[in-house]
Design a protein around this motif. Sequence first.
Motif, PDB file in Angstrom:
ATOM      1  N   ALA A 190     -91.722  72.821  32.399  1.00 30.26           N
ATOM      2  CA  ALA A 190     -91.444  72.399  33.770  1.00 30.26           C
ATOM      3  C   ALA A 190     -90.176  71.560  33.869  1.00 30.26           C
ATOM      4  O   ALA A 190     -89.594  71.425  34.958  1.00 30.26           O
ATOM      5  CB  ALA A 190     -92.629  71.605  34.321  1.00 30.26           C
ATOM      6  N   LEU A 191     -89.730  70.994  32.745  1.00 34.90           N
ATOM      7  CA  LEU A 191     -88.545  70.139  32.742  1.00 34.90           C
ATOM      8  C   LEU A 191     -87.263  70.912  32.436  1.00 34.90           C
ATOM      9  O   LEU A 191     -86.176  70.352  32.552  1.00 34.90           O
ATOM     10  CB  LEU A 191     -88.709  69.020  31.697  1.00 34.90           C
ATOM     11  N   MET A 192     -87.382  72.169  32.067  1.00 37.39           N
ATOM     12  CA  MET A 192     -86.201  72.919  31.639  1.00 37.39           C
ATOM     13  C   MET A 192     -85.148  73.014  32.732  1.00 37.39           C
ATOM     14  O   MET A 192     -83.966  72.778  32.491  1.00 37.39           O
ATOM     15  CB  MET A 192     -86.609  74.315  31.170  1.00 37.39           C
ATOM     16  N   GLU A 193     -85.563  73.345  33.942  1.00 34.25           N
ATOM     17  CA  GLU A 193     -84.593  73.478  35.034  1.00 34.25           C
ATOM     18  C   GLU A 193     -84.030  72.131  35.480  1.00 34.25           C
ATOM     19  O   GLU A 193     -82.796  71.975  35.536  1.00 34.25           O
ATOM     20  CB  GLU A 193     -85.215  74.220  36.211  1.00 34.25           C
ATOM     21  N   PRO A 194     -84.863  71.130  35.805  1.00 32.51           N
ATOM     22  CA  PRO A 194     -84.287  69.866  36.270  1.00 32.51           C
ATOM     23  C   PRO A 194     -83.446  69.143  35.216  1.00 32.51           C
ATOM     24  O   PRO A 194     -82.514  68.409  35.580  1.00 32.51           O
ATOM     25  CB  PRO A 194     -85.508  69.031  36.658  1.00 32.51           C
ATOM     26  N   LEU A 195     -83.742  69.340  33.928  1.00 35.01           N
ATOM     27  CA  LEU A 195     -82.949  68.702  32.881  1.00 35.01           C
ATOM     28  C   LEU A 195     -81.872  69.624  32.322  1.00 35.01           C
ATOM     29  O   LEU A 195     -81.185  69.264  31.361  1.00 35.01           O
ATOM     30  CB  LEU A 195     -83.862  68.226  31.745  1.00 35.01           C
ATOM     31  N   ASP A 196     -81.716  70.812  32.923  1.00 35.09           N
ATOM     32  CA  ASP A 196     -80.657  71.757  32.561  1.00 35.09           C
ATOM     33  C   ASP A 196     -80.680  72.072  31.065  1.00 35.09           C
ATOM     34  O   ASP A 196     -79.662  71.996  30.373  1.00 35.09           O
ATOM     35  CB  ASP A 196     -79.282  71.190  32.954  1.00 35.09           C
ATOM     36  N   MET A 197     -81.857  72.443  30.564  1.00 39.25           N
ATOM     37  CA  MET A 197     -82.033  72.707  29.145  1.00 39.25           C
ATOM     38  C   MET A 197     -81.781  74.179  28.827  1.00 39.25           C
ATOM     39  O   MET A 197     -82.198  75.061  29.566  1.00 39.25           O
ATOM     40  CB  MET A 197     -83.452  72.306  28.703  1.00 39.25           C
ATOM     41  N   THR A 198     -81.089  74.427  27.723  1.00 42.18           N
ATOM     42  CA  THR A 198     -80.857  75.772  27.222  1.00 42.18           C
ATOM     43  C   THR A 198     -81.788  76.018  26.046  1.00 42.18           C
ATOM     44  O   THR A 198     -81.888  75.182  25.146  1.00 42.18           O
ATOM     45  CB  THR A 198     -79.403  75.942  26.759  1.00 42.18           C
ATOM     46  N   LEU A 199     -82.470  77.155  26.028  1.00 39.11           N
ATOM     47  CA  LEU A 199     -83.401  77.476  24.953  1.00 39.11           C
ATOM     48  C   LEU A 199     -82.833  78.556  24.047  1.00 39.11           C
ATOM     49  O   LEU A 199     -82.254  79.536  24.516  1.00 39.11           O
ATOM     50  CB  LEU A 199     -84.746  77.942  25.509  1.00 39.11           C
ATOM     51  N   ASP A 200     -83.015  78.365  22.741  1.00 44.44           N
ATOM     52  CA  ASP A 200     -82.674  79.378  21.753  1.00 44.44           C
ATOM     53  C   ASP A 200     -83.956  80.010  21.220  1.00 44.44           C
ATOM     54  O   ASP A 200     -85.032  79.408  21.286  1.00 44.44           O
ATOM     55  CB  ASP A 200     -81.915  78.752  20.578  1.00 44.44           C
ATOM     56  N   THR A 201     -83.841  81.186  20.656  1.00 40.97           N
ATOM     57  CA  THR A 201     -84.982  81.777  19.981  1.00 40.97           C
ATOM     58  C   THR A 201     -85.133  81.124  18.612  1.00 40.97           C
ATOM     59  O   THR A 201     -84.172  80.591  18.033  1.00 40.97           O
ATOM     60  CB  THR A 201     -84.799  83.284  19.783  1.00 40.97           C
ATOM     61  N   ALA A 202     -86.346  81.183  18.075  1.00 38.36           N
ATOM     62  CA  ALA A 202     -86.578  80.655  16.732  1.00 38.36           C
ATOM     63  C   ALA A 202     -85.723  81.392  15.710  1.00 38.36           C
ATOM     64  O   ALA A 202     -85.232  80.799  14.735  1.00 38.36           O
ATOM     65  CB  ALA A 202     -88.059  80.774  16.381  1.00 38.36           C
ATOM     66  N   GLU A 203     -85.523  82.686  15.932  1.00 35.02           N
ATOM     67  CA  GLU A 203     -84.721  83.477  15.009  1.00 35.02           C
ATOM     68  C   GLU A 203     -83.262  83.019  14.992  1.00 35.02           C
ATOM     69  O   GLU A 203     -82.629  82.959  13.926  1.00 35.02           O
ATOM     70  CB  GLU A 203     -84.802  84.960  15.398  1.00 35.02           C
ATOM     71  N   ALA A 204     -82.727  82.689  16.173  1.00 33.75           N
ATOM     72  CA  ALA A 204     -81.342  82.209  16.239  1.00 33.75           C
ATOM     73  C   ALA A 204     -81.198  80.866  15.537  1.00 33.75           C
ATOM     74  O   ALA A 204     -80.227  80.626  14.810  1.00 33.75           O
ATOM     75  CB  ALA A 204     -80.897  82.100  17.691  1.00 33.75           C
ATOM     76  N   VAL A 205     -82.175  79.985  15.740  1.00 33.29           N
ATOM     77  CA  VAL A 205     -82.154  78.683  15.075  1.00 33.29           C
ATOM     78  C   VAL A 205     -82.210  78.864  13.559  1.00 33.29           C
ATOM     79  O   VAL A 205     -81.467  78.224  12.808  1.00 33.29           O
ATOM     80  CB  VAL A 205     -83.330  77.803  15.554  1.00 33.29           C
ATOM     81  N   ALA A 206     -83.089  79.756  13.106  1.00 33.87           N
ATOM     82  CA  ALA A 206     -83.221  79.988  11.669  1.00 33.87           C
ATOM     83  C   ALA A 206     -81.933  80.544  11.070  1.00 33.87           C
ATOM     84  O   ALA A 206     -81.519  80.151   9.972  1.00 33.87           O
ATOM     85  CB  ALA A 206     -84.386  80.929  11.397  1.00 33.87           C
ATOM     86  N   SER A 207     -81.284  81.451  11.779  1.00 36.67           N
ATOM     87  CA  SER A 207     -80.030  82.039  11.287  1.00 36.67           C
ATOM     88  C   SER A 207     -78.946  80.979  11.137  1.00 36.67           C
ATOM     89  O   SER A 207     -78.230  80.932  10.123  1.00 36.67           O
ATOM     90  CB  SER A 207     -79.549  83.139  12.235  1.00 36.67           C
ATOM     91  N   GLN A 208     -78.821  80.121  12.146  1.00 33.97           N
ATOM     92  CA  GLN A 208     -77.829  79.046  12.078  1.00 33.97           C
ATOM     93  C   GLN A 208     -78.164  78.070  10.966  1.00 33.97           C
ATOM     94  O   GLN A 208     -77.280  77.564  10.261  1.00 33.97           O
ATOM     95  CB  GLN A 208     -77.741  78.341  13.427  1.00 33.97           C
ATOM     96  N   ALA A 209     -79.460  77.806  10.788  1.00 34.76           N
ATOM     97  CA  ALA A 209     -79.885  76.887   9.736  1.00 34.76           C
ATOM     98  C   ALA A 209     -79.550  77.444   8.358  1.00 34.76           C
ATOM     99  O   ALA A 209     -78.987  76.738   7.504  1.00 34.76           O
ATOM    100  CB  ALA A 209     -81.378  76.616   9.855  1.00 34.76           C
TER     101      ALA A 209
END
Length: 263
Positions: A190-209
Amino acid sequence: MNDKKTVLITGAGTGIGRALSIQAALKGFELIPVGRTMKTLDETRLMCASGNIRCVAADVTSPEGRALIVDAVNGALDILINNAGVLAVGHLADMADGDLERMAQTNLIAPMALTRDLLPALRVSKGRIVNIGSVFGDIAYPFFAGYSATKFGLRGFSDAMRRELSGSGIGVTYIAPRATRTAAEGAFSALMEPLDMTLDTAEAVASQAWDAILKGKRESFPKGKERFFVKVQRLFPSLVDKSVGAQARDPKTLAALKPSVIS
């Protein structure tokens, strides 16, 4: 990749930990996924294209659980990934002691204690400690106060251990994802829009890690506005106070809040 190298990943039954495990298997690592339940670990194992997997059902917050993990390592470890974490979102005034203690125990104390317990095995291999933090470990967000505090602590722990272990051959990498699409997403959706949050997929996070881990980087942040804001936070924190403070006061943000805990 040397297929005899071993990686241990906590919180491997779901989310980022599962994605890290799947990619580790593809890279040829011997894999030790750790989680609280064997059911979710078995699901992760079935998704991994490797037979070199030893699942360990253990609670990283307990001495008994950590002892099981140490036994599974059997004296040598190339990479420890401290990934297990929990999240509670809402006004600090609404947080129960249990919420705060659970975050502190899982997100900060457990990684410190497990790293301590596995240092002998890491010294044998001249391995690497990887701590999965958060952008909130640099940019302290309202309504994520307890979570931000634990991730600030994990970042400090990473810096301290990097310096303490200098000359030992053991490296330390701190990974700071932004918000990620996992089970924890329900706690703050519920906070994603008012706090202007961008979400990544777990796969994208793992690849960068994994890119940062294999290159031996000191730290890794997501590409985009968050990386810029981290730099601003470190140099001009009062600017972030004004910007994020305004978001916190916005009626849409306040209307979206409700206490919740997801692990």
